[in-house]
Scaffold this active site. Structure first.
Site, short mmCIF file in Angstrom:
data_model
loop_
_atom_site.label_atom_id
_atom_site.label_comp_id
_atom_site.label_asym_id
_atom_site.label_seq_id
_atom_site.Cartn_x
_atom_site.Cartn_y
_atom_site.Cartn_z
CB CYS A 258 68.01 47.87 21.73
SG CYS A 258 68.33 49.37 22.67
CG ASN B 82 68.17 45.68 29.28
OD1 ASN B 82 67.15 45.02 29.19
ND2 ASN B 82 69.20 45.52 28.48
CG ASP B 83 69.92 51.25 31.93
OD1 ASP B 83 70.25 50.85 33.06
OD2 ASP B 83 70.70 51.30 30.98
NE ARG C 241 71.05 46.62 33.37
CZ ARG C 241 71.30 47.12 32.16
NH1 ARG C 241 71.12 48.40 31.93
NH2 ARG C 241 71.70 46.36 31.18
C1 PEP Z 1 68.94 49.04 28.00
O1 PEP Z 1 69.16 49.72 29.00
O2 PEP Z 1 67.85 48.45 27.79
C2 PEP Z 1 69.99 48.86 26.99
C3 PEP Z 1 69.75 48.23 25.86
O3 PEP Z 1 71.23 49.30 27.28
P1 PEP Z 1 72.22 48.52 28.28
O4 PEP Z 1 71.60 47.18 28.59
O5 PEP Z 1 73.52 48.39 27.60
O6 PEP Z 1 72.27 49.41 29.46
MG MG Z 2 70.89 51.00 29.02
#
Ligand code: PEP
Ligand code: MG
Length: 598
Positions: A508, A460-461, A471
């Protein structure tokens, strides 16, 4: 205004599923307006409350005007217009008439009347009148603030509803009551914004980035939220309603069948490669859903939600109890606890943090924790103490360089030493991981791999930071592409570096639950997929119906493509072919795979 039937609003699918229900508008301000029914007897009291709110607003405006005119500000004239509006007989009479007729609380009636005025003003040909819309809206907010006693509300719904908001902060979402919550829709936001992630966790259909939802939807409107396609249908007719109701029923049955079929089977390819499919959680209560959906443990516990929406920080004891309970419930499967990741779009009201121009690039996650060891150590102590009760692993978010990782590990060693001195038990062999979510971490993953026991790729980051795409911003959502060749290269590099150093590597980020991408990730050698609980069995289905060898070939071929579009089309094709091939044992074809847009 004429009601529009079957009006379709297009947005970004954020959480799958279909919800059908009435709209509940959550204002941009800090207050929520309830559609509360009142009795005939309560009408005079509501009128008195309205008059009182008008008097208070008048006083407030007069004071504001005086303070500005003392300084010679011409803008104090604006308040003349506001004061005039406040005395507008037509507006006042409209509110009283509707109150008597409809018998809802005055804040609800007033908000509806104001909305009607705003709609009418904004459609006027005369530009001067059109510009008065902002005045009406401003005065409306002031009166509402007094009617509601300026209290800060948490969202709680009296009847089954779909929340319609300009934006929902992760803390709004974290603190809202789940009772009667059918779905979310928002004007802004992206697919991996934390609000979208929470919607998925709660298994609540959601569409974000609709841009105009709060302008065109009124409280009480009937809505269909199609979280698969990213569409909202406003005031659907009977035929459309029937169609979606059927889709909803089918998808519930399909998901149940899939789970019954797969829950107890391993995530193993046809030629015997075994991987792990775990789940992400934000709230401890979700552990039941993790178990229900048959995930092999928790690959990411976003602990910041324990800290949000409250006045104090969670104590060591409170955190210890939470971690222990969750670890025991998922044992012997692992619970990977990510240390506090605030900043970005998640804030703590208990801590005075400076306003930042680029909060995602600022004082976030491990940076905050290293600067506040007092807060960090409390959490580490709680995690370590809980580690004797299950299979707990710990990971640090947003590592951007080796020094940060070493500093975090140093603090962890200090805490371990302190516990040993006090003869407090903890798992001395606890595995430590680093999240790979900053490009510099992926690029130096050969060095980082020597410092930890595992990696978890936070796409995601990683996508946001690599592609320079916020995002949570729907305007640039079209550029947010996990299939960008640059992202694929970073992922491959991270997996290879992890394996060369004999550590395992998971993912994740939401990318791990994009079904067509599962084939690619599997082929690249990913060891663990961690996804929202609802996606777990679908991921497993893909894994169990392909050989590792074929997945490797697919991955290799994907790297010969030149663009995100090409990779996406190619992988979609492969995933569709896989599902067609499985047709014999068809339990679920996931509907149209295109629903799972990448
Ligand atoms: C991510 O960045 O992919 C992550 C799992 O952490 P978050 O979405 O909480 O920033
Ligand atoms: Mg993250």
């Amino acid at each position: 205004m004429k009601t529009q039937i079957n009006k379709v609003l297009e947005g970004i699918p954020a959480s799958p599923g279909i919800a059908i229900g009435t709209a509940f508008l959550f204002g941009r301000e800090d207050f929520v307006i309830y559609r509360r029914r009142i009795s005939e007897k309560a009408v005079p009291n509501e009128i008195a409350r309205f008059e009182e709110a008008l008097i208070r607003t008048r006083q407030e405006l007069k004071e504001l005007q005086a303070s500005l005119s003392n300084k010679g500000a011409a803008s104090s004239k604006i308040f003349d217009a506001h004061l005039l509006l406040l005395e507008d007989r037509m507006l006042i009479e409209d509110v009283i008439k509707e109150l008597k007729e409809k018998k809802f609380c005055v804040e609800y009636i007033f908000s509806q009347v104001i909305k009607k005025y705003i709609d009418a003003f904004s459609q006027m040909g005369d530009s001067y009148i059109r510009e008065r819309t902002a005045d009406v809206s401003d005065v409306g907010k002031r009166v509402l603030k007094h009617l509601l006693g300026q209290r800060r509300n948490q969202i709680s719904l009296e009847e089954p509803s779909i929340i319609v908001a300009h934006d929902l902060s992760p803390s709004d979402t974290a603190t809202m009551s789940r009772t009667n919550l059918l779905g979310f829709i928002t004007d802004i936001g992206g697919k991996t914004s934390h609000t979208a992630i929470i919607a998925k966790s709660l298994e609540i259909p959601a569409v974000v980035g609709l841009q105009i939802a709060t302008r065109v939807i009124k409280n009480g409107d009937l809505l269909i939220v199609d979280g698969n396609e990213g569409k909202v249908i406003l005031n659907p007719d009977t035929k459309t309603l029937r169609h979606y109701q059927r889709e909803k029923d089918i998808s519930i049955v399909e998901a149940r069948q899939l789970e019954d079929m797969l829950r107890d089977l391993p995530a193993e390819t046809m030629d015997g490669r075994r991987v792990t499919v775990a789940a992400n959680i934000e709230f401890p209560s979700e552990v039941d859903s993790v178990i229900k959906h048959g995930a092999e443990g928790i690959g990411l516990f976003r602990t910041e939600f324990l800290y949000m929406g409250r006045e104090d920080l969670p104590s060591e004891e409170e955190q210890f109890e939470v971690y222990k309970k969750v670890a025991e419930k998922v044992a012997p499967n692992p619970l990977i606890i990510r240390t506090l990741d605030i900043g970005g779009d998640k804030f703590l009201s208990q801590i005075d943090t400076p306003e930042e121009m680029h909060s995602f690039l600022g004082w976030r996650a491990i940076r905050f924790c290293l600067a506040r060891p007092d807060i960090f150590k409390v959490q580490l102590r709680a995690i370590l103490r809980a580690s004797v009760f299950g299979n707990i692993k710990l990971m640090f978010p947003m590592i951007s360089c080796i020094d940060e990782l070493r500093d975090a590990k140093k603090i962890l060693s200090d805490v371990k030493r302190e516990l040993s001195r006090k003869k407090i038990g903890f798992n001395k062999e606890i595995e430590i991981g680093a999240m790979i979510e900053v490009p510099s971490a992926a690029i130096t993953s050969d060095l980082l791999a020597r410092e930890v026991d595992f990696f978890s790729i936070g796409t995601n980051d990683l996508v946001q930071y690599t592609l320079a795409v916020d995002r949570a911003n729907e305007k640039v959502a079209y550029l947010y592409r996990p299939t960008h060749i640059g992202i694929l290269r970073l992922i491959r590099m991270t997996i290879e570096n992890a394996h060369k150093n004999n550590i395992w590597v998971g993912m994740c980020g939401e990318m791990a639950s994009e079904l067509p991408l599962v084939i690619l990730l599997l082929g690249l050698g990913l060891d663990e997929f961690s996804a929202p609980p609802i996606s777990v069995q679908k991921i497993k289905y893909i894994i169990r119906n392909i050989s590792y060898e074929e997945a490797q070939r697919v991955a290799e071929e994907a790297f010969n493509k030149n663009s995100a579009d090409e990779v996406e089309a190619f992988l979609l094709d492969k995933a569709e072919a896989l599902l067609r091939r499985c047709h014999g044992e068809k339990v679920c074809d996931f509907g149209d795979l295109k629903k799972y847009k990448i």
